[in-house]
Write a protein that holds these residues in place. Structure first.
Motif, PDB file in Angstrom:
ATOM      1  N   ALA A   1     -71.296 -47.765  29.990  1.00  0.00           N
ATOM      2  CA  ALA A   1     -70.911 -46.884  28.888  1.00  0.00           C
ATOM      3  C   ALA A   1     -72.141 -46.260  28.258  1.00  0.00           C
TER       4      ALA A   1
ATOM      5  N   LYS B   1     -64.450 -49.154  26.903  1.00  0.00           N
ATOM      6  CA  LYS B   1     -64.394 -47.772  27.367  1.00  0.00           C
ATOM      7  C   LYS B   1     -65.647 -47.461  28.182  1.00  0.00           C
TER       8      LYS B   1
ATOM      9  N   ASP C   1     -67.211 -44.985  29.753  1.00  0.00           N
ATOM     10  CA  ASP C   1     -67.149 -43.531  29.910  1.00  0.00           C
ATOM     11  C   ASP C   1     -68.105 -43.011  30.971  1.00  0.00           C
TER      12      ASP C   1
END
Length: 912
Positions: free
Chosen positions: A64, A74, A76
């Motif tokens: 991330a 998350k 990303d």
């Protein structure tokens, strides 16, 4: 939601079920690095478990762009998903494209052999360096073109330089400074900086980092390395100051020597490139760069040479020059210069640091103000002085490896290749203000003895200490046994390796300090057994690539000023382009480097083909400095050419280049045929060059027909035994002879060669007082050379028995086949790997052998032991029980395949 719940730390049920814990997360083989400039960094995780036989069946990596996002689950930047794989070392990042300076947070979870998942590991991070050259806002700056500045009665006299002296300019080294303001809360501050030849960065009066002689020496016309230094904690609200000291180093090498570095194509005045990037809490940024706004003054280093030494005049110190509030109105403007042409790259290899501090073992008075100081061992480094002296009084420190007839330091074995009268000599000029403490900054020496001249008063052990420097290996590997002589040989080997790895492998720390590729490739296995060298070797191999000419020719020293190509081809030295990447693949599982250098290997082999005469290669130094008998270079060079072709074929097969693999194999067979035709009598079929090195090289390189091998090996054994174990080989034979004899069952002959103080040999050096390996058996040349240190691999490979498996590189699976000499009672050995440490400890007692074996999680080992009654973990060996995977025993041998964990083996009725 908390990090514990989302990432499943060690308290989670999953972690308990898997019985796997994470011990470290590494990016490019480092902990939380801040200087990654490869677009696809490789990730490694090491695991441990109290249970035997544990391995990974799958993994999932999350990456991330912030710690908060990772805590929220998350990813990303990259979520690998569940990947069915047992690989856990050097896994390439395959997520979103990364930008310069980006900080990436990552974690991983794994599934064990039973499909049970672990929790996620404690997050780690890495930071990208400057990936886009257009983002460099800084300019290269140098001191003004003046020399001989002097301060008298508060006035500054400036003399313009009318003509550059290309042979020996003796300008003082500059101090550079930049003042700037900070008025906001700082989140982070990183300095992207390089100073050539060497630099030292100060922020608000404090030196940043422990590294010395930074950055690493490269061919500056091809590659320039910069460092990324975190200075967040060193900045303050209000005025801040960046201060930089520069040294000539290799960039402006002023001594005239046979290797022509004073005429290097990159040579210029010391220069600086610095870009400080500050990120504030409000999201704004500030960039402070090297440019016309910096100021400069000559500093107390009045002379700086990597070979000749350093002169430091404390009267030129400018107190507070690197701190806020200093008045620099009388300082000079810097010049903006073109700078070197090389491509800027972040330095990924470990820096050079002080690894040991030694006090004098003996101090001998030579005269009224002269002394000889013996530090007890040969090393690479320099001294630190602490004393009082009168203003203007000069003290000289002359470094050497030997004591001369007059009782002083003798440099006669190390200075013939440098024309200046001064060599390995540092000078300090007192300012006369109390106790003064100093050590040189931008050079180093190879020495055991220091001759001190001009010393004020009595010299005691409190006045001087020596700093031993080397690359910061951070190794966990070690070897020790019950025999003191072998332990001393290992200690001398390590000391030689440490002293000859100043950023890259060198030949000696005094005379040359150069990266001779022959020494480097021959010792690479021994070094990889002892140290963590993946990053250092990877960068230096790319330096070898930088040295390659368009026609494929390579230099014998790397970096090179352009010297050495006219020697003709040097296959045993050029073999470093093949051998070191190959060993990194075998010992570290590094396939990426093979992919990068494969095109350059092909180019070199094309060059070799153009140089060969009917398949025979005649060039090269050959078996450098044998005891008595020389081996014609064409014998070893042709064998190495064959080996290069075979290695290229194997690499081509790894890279799925089938047609190229076939072409290399076909070419190799032609060279093999030429070799056997050229070097064997066509009537008697006898080998025409039966020296120890000639015989061993033929077998080691596998260039002779298999039917001839037993005869050659027997000849080699008899050659050594009938000469009363007198070694008669040089740099090449030192590698080939022990390996060939051991591979064919003659370990006892090798052992007898090593465990003796007879001339010539490693033990004979020790009997003569050596604390490092020498360049030759007689001690007439350098007394600190690594090239005979390849014997160190034999201790790990044979006595401890730890050997890599070509079918499972990087020690994913490995062999343990220890050999038990009659006189030896025990061995303790640890070998670091990407998966964790392998440990082999064995001892003999009352006819039994006890062996304790530590196998890292996610690896397996095949253990080969002599025949006898065997117990494993307190019971008879049984496949499928307690980490024991397979059992196969015959009247000649016990063979086991073991999973991870700690295993206790007892072998009885095998030895008396």
């Amino acid at each position: 939601m908390s990090l514990l719940l989302i990432l499943g730390c060690s308290t989670s049920k999953d972690q308990e079920n898997s019985e796997l814990q994470f011990s470290s997360l590494l990016c490019e083989n480092q902990v939380n690095p801040n200087h990654i400039d490869h677009p696809s960094p490789r990730l490694t995780w090491q695991m441990n478990s109290e249970k035997r036989g544990m391995h990974q069946s799958a993994y999932r990596i999350l990456v991330a762009s912030s710690k908060d996002l990772l805590e929220e689950g998350k990813a990303d930047l990259w979520d690998s998903g569940k990947v069915e794989s047992s690989e856990s070392v050097l896994i390439p990042y395959e997520g979103e494209s990364l930008s310069s300076g980006e900080k990436c947070y990552w974690t991983v979870k794994v599934w064990n052999q039973d499909g049970l998942p672990s929790g996620y590991a404690k997050p780690a991070h890495w930071e990208m360096a400057i990936l886009d050259s257009s983002l460099w806002q800084a300019k290269w700056i140098s001191p003004p073109r003046v020399f001989n500045w002097s301060r008298r009665d508060g006035k500054i006299k400036q003399m313009a330089r009318t003509q550059r002296d290309q042979t020996a300019p003796k300008e003082p080294m500059p101090l550079l400074r930049k003042s700037f303001e900070v008025q906001k809360e700082i989140v982070s501050a990183k300095a992207y900086i390089t100073g050539l030849g060497f630099f030292e960065l100060h922020v608000n009066g404090k030196n940043i980092g422990n590294q010395i002689l930074s950055p690493a020496f490269t061919d500056y016309s091809k590659t320039v390395l910069y460092e990324v230094m975190d200075v967040t904690d060193r900045l303050q609200q209000g005025e801040n100051v960046l201060g930089v000291m520069l040294g000539n180093g290799w960039y402006n090498q002023i001594s005239t020597d046979v290797w022509s570095f004073s005429r290097a194509p990159w040579r210029a005045d010391p220069t600086l490139l610095c870009q400080l990037e500050i990120e504030y809490a409000d999201g704004s940024k500030k960039v402070v760069v090297s440019d016309e706004s910096w100021s400069c003054e000559e500093g107390p280093i009045r002379f700086s040479s990597i070979r000749l030494g350093e002169t430091y005049d404390a009267n030129w110190e400018a107190e507070g020059w690197d701190q806020p509030g200093f008045d620099d109105q009388q300082w000079h403007d810097v010049r903006v210069v073109r700078g070197p042409r090389g491509k800027l790259k972040a330095q990924n290899r470990p820096g050079v640091e002080i690894i040991d501090t030694l006090k004098p073992e003996e101090i001998t008075r030579l005269g009224e103000e002269s002394f000889l100081v013996d530090f007890g061992q040969n090393m690479a480094g320099f001294i630190e002085m602490k004393a009082k002296g009168e203003k203007g009084q000069k003290v000289r420190f002359v470094y050497g490896e030997k004591v001369g007839p007059n009782g002083g330091a003798d440099q006669s074995n190390i200075d013939p290749y440098v024309s200046e009268s001064r060599f390995q000599t540092d000078e300090y000029i007192f300012k006369g203000k109390g106790v003064e403490q100093w050590h040189p900054r931008f050079n180093y020496h190879g020495f055991r003895y220091v001759e001190v001249n001009g010393w004020p008063g009595e010299l005691t052990s409190d006045n001087l200490k020596a700093y031993f420097i080397s690359a910061d290996f951070k190794t966990t590997s070690r070897f020790k046994c019950s025999l003191p002589l072998i332990n001393q040989i290992q200690e001398n080997t390590l000391r030689s390796f440490y002293a000859n790895f100043i950023h890259f492998p060198t030949d000696c720390p005094q005379r040359e300090k150069l990266g001779w590729t022959g020494d480097a490739q021959l010792t690479s296995e021994a070094l990889l057994y002892n140290f963590k060298l993946l990053n250092s070797y990877e960068e230096w191999v790319m330096d070898i690539v930088d040295s390659q000419k368009p026609n494929g020719a390579l230099a014998p020293i790397v970096p090179t000023s352009g010297w050495g190509y006219d020697w003709g081809i040097l296959p045993a030295w050029n073999h470093a382009l093949f051998e070191i990447p190959w060993n990194l693949y075998l010992y570290e599982g590094d396939q990426r480097l093979l992919e990068r250098v494969y095109p350059y290997m092909k180019n070199y082999l094309d060059f070799m083909a153009s140089q060969a005469n009917n398949g025979i290669v005649s060039g090269g130094l050959g078996d450098w400095l044998p005891a008595r008998t020389s081996t014609p270079p064409k014998v070893t060079s042709t064998a190495i050419y064959y080996r290069n072709l075979k290695m290229a074929a194997y690499i081509a097969s790894l890279l799925k280049k089938d047609s190229e693999e076939t072409a290399f194999k076909d070419k190799a067979e032609k060279i093999r045929a030429a070799y056997n035709r050229e070097f064997f009598d066509n009537q008697t079929n006898e080998f025409l060059h039966p020296t120890q090195t000639g015989l061993a090289s033929a077998v080691f390189m596998d260039v002779v027909d298999s039917s001839k091998v037993p005869t050659l090996v027997n000849q080699l054994k008899e050659n050594i035994q009938t000469s009363d174990l007198n070694l008669d080989f040089g740099i090449l034979g030192a590698k080939y002879v022990p390996n060939v004899l051991t591979d064919h069952g003659y370990q006892e002959v090798v052992y007898d060669m090593i465990d003796t103080t007879r001339y010539p040999g490693w033990g004979n050096w020790i009997e003569k007082g050596a604390t490092t390996h020498w360049e030759d058996w007689d001690g007439e040349n350098s007394l600190n050379h690594p090239m005979f240190g390849c014997i160190g691999e034999w201790f790990y490979k044979t006595l401890a028995g730890i050997q890599p498996d070509i079918e499972s590189p990087g020690f994913k699976h490995f062999i343990v086949e220890p050999w038990f000499p009659t006189e030896m009672k025990w061995v303790e050995c640890v070998k670091h790997t990407g998966y964790g440490d392998i440990a082999v400890n064995w001892s003999k007692n009352s006819g039994e052998i006890s062996l304790t074996l530590e196998i890292p999680v996610n690896t397996t080992a095949t253990v080969l032991l002599p025949s006898g009654d065997l117990q494993v973990n307190d019971s008879k060996p049984e496949a499928g029980k307690d980490g024991l995977i397979q059992v196969y025993s015959t009247e000649e041998q016990n063979k086991l395949k073991l999973g991870s964990g700690s295993h206790e083996l007892i072998l009885a009725n095998s030895f008396k």
